[in-house]
Design a protein around this motif. Structure first.
Motif, PDB file in Angstrom:
ATOM      1  N   GLU A  47       0.823  -1.191   0.000  1.00 35.67           N
ATOM      2  CA  GLU A  47       0.000   0.000   0.000  1.00 35.67           C
ATOM      3  C   GLU A  47       0.866   1.253   0.000  1.00 35.67           C
ATOM      4  N   PHE A  48       0.519   2.221  -0.861  1.00 39.25           N
ATOM      5  CA  PHE A  48       1.274   3.470  -0.935  1.00 39.25           C
ATOM      6  C   PHE A  48       1.142   4.240   0.370  1.00 39.25           C
ATOM      7  N   TRP A  49       2.274   4.810   0.817  1.00 39.67           N
ATOM      8  CA  TRP A  49       2.262   5.553   2.075  1.00 39.67           C
ATOM      9  C   TRP A  49       2.452   7.039   1.828  1.00 39.67           C
ATOM     10  N   GLN A  50       3.543   7.425   1.177  1.00 38.73           N
ATOM     11  CA  GLN A  50       3.796   8.840   0.951  1.00 38.73           C
ATOM     12  C   GLN A  50       4.978   9.018   0.009  1.00 38.73           C
ATOM     13  N   TYR A  51       5.117  10.250  -0.519  1.00 40.17           N
ATOM     14  CA  TYR A  51       6.337  10.648  -1.205  1.00 40.17           C
ATOM     15  C   TYR A  51       7.185  11.444  -0.218  1.00 40.17           C
ATOM     16  N   ARG A  52       8.497  11.311  -0.362  1.00 41.91           N
ATOM     17  CA  ARG A  52       9.391  12.160   0.412  1.00 41.91           C
ATOM     18  C   ARG A  52      10.577  12.531  -0.457  1.00 41.91           C
ATOM     19  N   PRO A  53      11.183  13.706  -0.221  1.00 41.39           N
ATOM     20  CA  PRO A  53      12.363  14.092  -0.995  1.00 41.39           C
ATOM     21  C   PRO A  53      13.503  13.099  -0.779  1.00 41.39           C
ATOM     22  N   ALA A  54      14.226  12.796  -1.842  1.00 42.42           N
ATOM     23  CA  ALA A  54      15.391  11.918  -1.726  1.00 42.42           C
ATOM     24  C   ALA A  54      16.494  12.632  -0.971  1.00 42.42           C
ATOM     25  N   VAL A  55      17.244  11.878  -0.168  1.00 43.96           N
ATOM     26  CA  VAL A  55      18.360  12.431   0.584  1.00 43.96           C
ATOM     27  C   VAL A  55      19.603  11.611   0.286  1.00 43.96           C
ATOM     28  N   GLU A  56      20.752  12.133   0.687  1.00 43.85           N
ATOM     29  CA  GLU A  56      22.012  11.428   0.487  1.00 43.85           C
ATOM     30  C   GLU A  56      21.942  10.056   1.137  1.00 43.85           C
ATOM     31  N   GLY A  57      22.353   9.055   0.387  1.00 40.39           N
ATOM     32  CA  GLY A  57      22.322   7.700   0.911  1.00 40.39           C
ATOM     33  C   GLY A  57      21.195   6.869   0.317  1.00 40.39           C
ATOM     34  N   ASP A  58      20.167   7.519  -0.259  1.00 40.92           N
ATOM     35  CA  ASP A  58      19.083   6.798  -0.914  1.00 40.92           C
ATOM     36  C   ASP A  58      19.583   6.202  -2.231  1.00 40.92           C
ATOM     37  N   GLU A  59      19.128   5.004  -2.547  1.00 45.29           N
ATOM     38  CA  GLU A  59      19.524   4.358  -3.795  1.00 45.29           C
ATOM     39  C   GLU A  59      18.701   4.906  -4.949  1.00 45.29           C
ATOM     40  N   ALA A  60      19.330   5.013  -6.119  1.00 48.60           N
ATOM     41  CA  ALA A  60      18.666   5.571  -7.295  1.00 48.60           C
ATOM     42  C   ALA A  60      17.427   4.759  -7.682  1.00 48.60           C
ATOM     43  N   ARG A  61      17.460   3.457  -7.416  1.00 49.66           N
ATOM     44  CA  ARG A  61      16.339   2.608  -7.806  1.00 49.66           C
ATOM     45  C   ARG A  61      15.058   2.924  -7.038  1.00 49.66           C
ATOM     46  N   LEU A  62      15.201   3.641  -5.904  1.00 51.83           N
ATOM     47  CA  LEU A  62      14.028   3.966  -5.099  1.00 51.83           C
ATOM     48  C   LEU A  62      13.322   5.233  -5.571  1.00 51.83           C
ATOM     49  N   ILE A  63      13.949   5.983  -6.480  1.00 48.88           N
ATOM     50  CA  ILE A  63      13.375   7.252  -6.933  1.00 48.88           C
ATOM     51  C   ILE A  63      12.175   7.002  -7.839  1.00 48.88           C
ATOM     52  N   ASP A  64      11.094   7.744  -7.588  1.00 49.80           N
ATOM     53  CA  ASP A  64       9.914   7.694  -8.450  1.00 49.80           C
ATOM     54  C   ASP A  64      10.105   8.781  -9.522  1.00 49.80           C
ATOM     55  N   TRP A  65      10.531   8.351 -10.709  1.00 50.28           N
ATOM     56  CA  TRP A  65      10.901   9.314 -11.739  1.00 50.28           C
ATOM     57  C   TRP A  65       9.696  10.079 -12.270  1.00 50.28           C
ATOM     58  N   ARG A  66       8.526   9.466 -12.300  1.00 49.15           N
ATOM     59  CA  ARG A  66       7.334  10.157 -12.787  1.00 49.15           C
ATOM     60  C   ARG A  66       6.981  11.320 -11.868  1.00 49.15           C
ATOM     61  N   ARG A  67       7.011  11.069 -10.553  1.00 46.08           N
ATOM     62  CA  ARG A  67       6.711  12.147  -9.602  1.00 46.08           C
ATOM     63  C   ARG A  67       7.825  13.189  -9.612  1.00 46.08           C
ATOM     64  N   SER A  68       9.055  12.739  -9.748  1.00 48.24           N
ATOM     65  CA  SER A  68      10.192  13.654  -9.717  1.00 48.24           C
ATOM     66  C   SER A  68      10.225  14.565 -10.933  1.00 48.24           C
ATOM     67  N   ALA A  69       9.673  14.104 -12.051  1.00 48.41           N
ATOM     68  CA  ALA A  69       9.675  14.907 -13.277  1.00 48.41           C
ATOM     69  C   ALA A  69       8.832  16.169 -13.146  1.00 48.41           C
ATOM     70  N   LYS A  70       7.950  16.219 -12.164  1.00 44.27           N
ATOM     71  CA  LYS A  70       7.072  17.377 -11.977  1.00 44.27           C
ATOM     72  C   LYS A  70       7.724  18.493 -11.173  1.00 44.27           C
ATOM     73  N   SER A  71       8.946  18.273 -10.714  1.00 44.38           N
ATOM     74  CA  SER A  71       9.625  19.291  -9.910  1.00 44.38           C
ATOM     75  C   SER A  71      11.123  19.177 -10.100  1.00 44.38           C
ATOM     76  N   ASP A  72      11.853  20.026  -9.412  1.00 47.49           N
ATOM     77  CA  ASP A  72      13.310  20.000  -9.486  1.00 47.49           C
ATOM     78  C   ASP A  72      13.925  19.100  -8.416  1.00 47.49           C
ATOM     79  N   VAL A  73      13.072  18.398  -7.678  1.00 46.86           N
ATOM     80  CA  VAL A  73      13.525  17.539  -6.586  1.00 46.86           C
ATOM     81  C   VAL A  73      13.205  16.088  -6.899  1.00 46.86           C
ATOM     82  N   HIS A  74      14.119  15.199  -6.564  1.00 48.88           N
ATOM     83  CA  HIS A  74      13.854  13.773  -6.712  1.00 48.88           C
ATOM     84  C   HIS A  74      13.034  13.286  -5.520  1.00 48.88           C
ATOM     85  N   PHE A  75      12.028  12.449  -5.780  1.00 49.03           N
ATOM     86  CA  PHE A  75      11.172  11.944  -4.712  1.00 49.03           C
ATOM     87  C   PHE A  75      11.264  10.426  -4.618  1.00 49.03           C
ATOM     88  N   ILE A  76      11.165   9.958  -3.379  1.00 53.04           N
ATOM     89  CA  ILE A  76      11.106   8.527  -3.102  1.00 53.04           C
ATOM     90  C   ILE A  76       9.651   8.162  -2.834  1.00 53.04           C
TER      91      ILE A  76
END
Length: 291
Positions: A47-76
């Protein structure tokens, strides 16, 4: 061949403290009944819980690229079981923490180190990220992180008689734990907690004291000396100092308790002649309350 042999011996000596330290921490952690930290969970974590900004140490595979494309920030994209918290721990390693009044009682610093690792074991196994507050390395999960923390704790660092919280890795909205005797200048402690509160960080203060520091069982001629030898005081009537000392200790405890309440933290006193399991359980519960 000689170089390789020396290198192997050096590596073995360096690693030697880790297994006993981790083993003792494991035994202590095993005495605390594992509980939840109040996270919502969905069984398998679908079940989906939330989006949060990516921080140092997060793996690239966890990034939601569709959500991140809507802003200048990468989201997990977090699912419920992935909504882990980060906990930073500062264990005082100043000279005063080396004190023990009896060889059968652990030094304050040794107890702080064991509690740090035991708490980290519980947190990692509950899905949390942990790290040292004075480290530039971000909090991480997993057994390798426990080994890194053990290495930091067994590297001798003595900076003066009394320590002050170091918050190199402090980030907004994490949780934190400070373990110390808090017997030095209180101003750096006030500054650290104020800084933490301003960033939305809550946590727990554990004051670790030797039983002699509570009782002050001294009479007659006594020489009081700091662990580093930098401070020394001789008196012929140590008993006359007892009331003043106990009043100042009570005032320090009251100041710490008041400061904790004002900043949304928890405060507790632990004595080294008592089982570490009680302090560990308090820390674990305090972090739950501070969520």
């Amino acid at each position: 061949m000689t170089t390789a042999r020396h290198l192997r011996r050096g590596a073995a000596e360096l690693a030697a403290p880790f297994p006993p330290l981790l083993a003792e921490a494991e035994r202590l952690a095993a005495t605390v009944l594992m509980g939840e930290h109040g996270r919502r969970r969905s069984g398998m974590g679908d079940e989906f819980w939330q989006y949060r900004p990516a921080v140092e140490g997060d793996e690239a595979r966890l990034i939601d690229w569709r959500r991140s494309a809507k802003s200048d920030v990468h989201f997990i994209r977090q699912r419920e079981w992935q909504a882990a918290q980060s906990v930073l721990i500062w264990a005082d390693r100043a000279a005063s923490m080396g004190f023990t009044s009896d060889k059968e009682i652990p030094a304050k610093g040794a107890r702080a180190n064991i509690l740090t690792l035991a708490l980290s074991i519980l947190l990692v196994r509950a899905g949390e990220r942990v790290g040292m507050a004075n480290s530039v390395t971000p909090p991480r999960s997993g057994e390798p992180q426990l080994l890194r923390m053990a290495q930091e704790l067994t590297t001798e660092v003595v900076d003066g008689d009394y320590g002050a919280p170091q918050l190199t890795g402090l980030r907004p909205n994490v949780r934190a734990v400070f373990l110390s005797d808090f017997m030095g200048d209180i101003a750096p402690i006030e500054a650290a907690l104020t800084k933490a509160a301003d960033r939305g960080v809550r946590g727990a203060l554990l004051q670790i004291l030797d039983p002699v520091e509570e009782a002050f069982p001294f009479n007659g001629r006594t020489i009081f000396e700091s662990m580093s030898g930098a401070l020394k005081h001789e008196t012929l009537k140590a008993g006359d100092l007892r009331d003043r000392y106990l009043d100042r200790l009570a005032a320090r405890k009251d100041a710490l308790s008041t400061l904790a309440r004002a900043t949304g933290w928890q405060y507790h006193v632990h004595h080294t002649d008592q089982p570490g399991s009680a302090a560990l359980l308090w820390l674990y519960t305090a972090l739950e309350r501070g969520r």
